[in-house]
Design an enzyme around this catalytic site. Sequence first.
Site, short mmCIF file in Angstrom:
data_model
loop_
_atom_site.label_atom_id
_atom_site.label_comp_id
_atom_site.label_asym_id
_atom_site.label_seq_id
_atom_site.Cartn_x
_atom_site.Cartn_y
_atom_site.Cartn_z
N THR A 49 -16.73 3.00 -15.88
CA THR A 49 -16.62 2.23 -14.65
C THR A 49 -17.75 2.65 -13.70
O THR A 49 -18.38 3.70 -13.91
CB THR A 49 -15.28 2.50 -13.93
OG1 THR A 49 -15.21 3.91 -13.67
CG2 THR A 49 -14.09 2.10 -14.79
N GLU A 63 -12.18 -2.16 -17.80
CA GLU A 63 -10.98 -1.76 -18.54
C GLU A 63 -10.41 -2.87 -19.42
O GLU A 63 -9.45 -2.65 -20.15
CB GLU A 63 -9.90 -1.28 -17.55
CG GLU A 63 -10.24 0.03 -16.83
CD GLU A 63 -11.06 -0.17 -15.55
OE1 GLU A 63 -11.69 -1.24 -15.40
OE2 GLU A 63 -11.07 0.75 -14.71
N LYS A 105 -7.09 -5.41 6.86
CA LYS A 105 -5.73 -5.39 7.42
C LYS A 105 -5.84 -5.51 8.92
O LYS A 105 -6.25 -4.59 9.60
CB LYS A 105 -5.01 -4.10 7.03
CG LYS A 105 -4.66 -4.08 5.57
CD LYS A 105 -4.37 -2.68 5.06
CE LYS A 105 -4.83 -2.53 3.62
NZ LYS A 105 -6.12 -1.87 3.46
N TRP A 137 -2.99 -9.58 6.29
CA TRP A 137 -4.16 -9.42 5.44
C TRP A 137 -5.14 -10.57 5.62
O TRP A 137 -4.74 -11.74 5.67
CB TRP A 137 -3.75 -9.40 3.97
CG TRP A 137 -3.13 -8.12 3.53
CD1 TRP A 137 -2.88 -7.03 4.30
CD2 TRP A 137 -2.67 -7.83 2.22
NE1 TRP A 137 -2.31 -6.05 3.54
CE2 TRP A 137 -2.16 -6.52 2.26
CE3 TRP A 137 -2.66 -8.50 1.01
CZ2 TRP A 137 -1.63 -5.88 1.14
CZ3 TRP A 137 -2.13 -7.89 -0.10
CH2 TRP A 137 -1.62 -6.59 -0.03
P1 AMP Z 1 -16.21 -3.88 -13.23
O1 AMP Z 1 -15.25 -3.01 -13.91
O2 AMP Z 1 -17.36 -3.14 -12.62
O3 AMP Z 1 -16.67 -5.02 -14.05
O4 AMP Z 1 -15.47 -4.52 -12.00
C1 AMP Z 1 -14.28 -5.23 -12.18
C2 AMP Z 1 -13.88 -5.83 -10.88
O5 AMP Z 1 -14.79 -6.88 -10.52
C3 AMP Z 1 -12.54 -6.53 -10.90
O6 AMP Z 1 -11.49 -5.61 -10.79
C4 AMP Z 1 -12.66 -7.44 -9.70
O7 AMP Z 1 -12.45 -6.74 -8.49
C5 AMP Z 1 -14.10 -7.86 -9.77
N1 AMP Z 1 -14.23 -9.16 -10.43
C6 AMP Z 1 -14.51 -9.42 -11.72
N2 AMP Z 1 -14.58 -10.74 -11.92
C7 AMP Z 1 -14.32 -11.34 -10.73
C8 AMP Z 1 -14.24 -12.70 -10.27
N3 AMP Z 1 -14.47 -13.71 -11.08
N4 AMP Z 1 -13.95 -12.90 -8.97
C9 AMP Z 1 -13.73 -11.88 -8.13
N5 AMP Z 1 -13.81 -10.60 -8.49
C10 AMP Z 1 -14.09 -10.33 -9.78
#
Ligand code: AMP
Length: 540
Positions: free
Chosen positions: A188, A333, A440, A445
């Site tokens: 991550t 994940e 918040k 929200w």
């Molecule tokens: P990563 O693990 O770096 O790919 O980040 C994953 C996170 O990216 C998710 O938990 C979301 O918060 C965000 N994310 C992924 N796809 C989208 C989407 N289509 N719209 C909004 N947020 C997204």
Amino acid sequence: MLQPGLMMDRPLLVSGIIEHAAGQFGDVEIVSRETHGPLFRYTYAQCAARSRKLANALQALGLGPGSAIGSIAWNNHRHMEAYYAVSGSGMVMHTCNPRLAPDQLIYIINHAEDEVMLFDATFAPLVKGIATHCPKVKAWVCLSDAANMPALEGLTGLHCYEDLIAPHPEHYDWPDFDERTGAALCYTSGTTGHPKGAMYSHRAIVLNAMSGCMPGVIGISALDTVLPVVPMFHINAWCIPYATPIVGARLVLPGPRLDGPSLYELMETERVTISAGVPTIWMALMQHVEQHKLKFSSMRRTAVGGSAMPQALIAKFRDDYAVEVRHGWGMTETTAAATMGFITPKDQNLPRDQQHALLAKQGMSLFGIDLKVVDDNGATLPRDGVSQGELMVRGQWVMSRYYKSEQSALIDGWFPTGDIATIDASGRMQIRDRSKDVIKSGGEWISSIDLENTALQHPGVAMAAVIGVRHPKWEERPLLLIVRKPDTSVSREDLLAFLAERVAKWWVPDEVLFVDTLPVGGTGKVQKNELRKLYGGVFS
Ligand code: AMP
């Protein structure tokens, strides 16, 4: 009593994908941008043969099942060969995000215990800086031919990829093993604390790749030419390098050139039909296309995710350029996509703007994935499109615990995503915010994503970010940061009036700041933690 199924127990393995492509689509082309510039072309059969050579070469270096091989590389054909050689031979392909801070990169290489690092010449200075801090790495292999090797004098264990694989045979018997074996590892981004590793099994990758080909997902067939802009160094490029060989689609890998003009040129010259990437990439591409009054002559679909695709951009792709938008959601994940949005038959007669609004949501869960949203007590919330809570996910390609962690990452069998979402009656999920980004205000929200989306509908706005800023009375209030489009002069008052017409009164940001750029992180997302550091105190 349950009856046993009487089918063969053939494992789902990554090696099976490339051998299938070599056998069935052996002459289908892979086009790859070399790091030093030119385009390289070969076929799935040649890719498979060179993957086998690399598998032999790695074995000759003394590596075996379970060894971790790192990569710091662009989307290119040698990286693709490594995807198959490493995982196919039972080793673990650890893709490293070069945009991580060097100390995080060192951390993940050591944590994964990488024994070999494959890297592109672009990253030679990075490698030079980190090599002495990665004691387990015994070979640094530059993904290059001899003529284009970077100067890296003094780096112990330096190899040239082409020289390394050249003496080895094209024959290699891919081993059979349990499909639940680890195939690839991705960390991550680690915006808080150390990055954490998600270890993808062969089974998860193969299932996700098959899912990606399905018509309602990315929808890839042998008729397509696919350009994954989404990087192979993060979340497996959404498994596209595993998906195209399954169906025999032509694959175009863009190498280091990810700017709008280069991508447009590649799309046109290679007759790309499907592309995939994060919204920031599409914003840059669209800016180029609009500025030069260009059209797409072959592109028919783009898959987008990683952060929210603004509705205004969806509208532009669909209405002005006849490019279909597939908007999905996933996270490190979840191996790759877990949801995908498209226009279903019952949505087809809706007015276009309502269709765009549906596509701005993150879509329906894919077969194999279950979603729910829960309140603070873990109770499941109704699927009414309004009740919002933490998004929980489970499924065949969702991680159960982080690499080397003893603890399950799950709550009652579900992975808590940290995203705040709603699900509507037709199963469309909408991300309202990251839980740490939600604002918040006075006990209520405010969705930063909704505000950004609305601001981006203003014709003078190129990029928008909203953060919650500490406020003496309301706890937090929204601050809007705007990057103007070139040669436009939208003002604070214009924007606030524009928003006041479109969102609830108490959502209207307290302040608008105009900036030249927004900090974008390693995976193409605006880094709100950086913005909070810079602007978090402006109202106090
Ligand atoms: P990563 O693990 O770096 O790919 O980040 C994953 C996170 O990216 C998710 O938990 C979301 O918060 C965000 N994310 C992924 N796809 C989208 C989407 N289509 N719209 C909004 N947020 C997204």
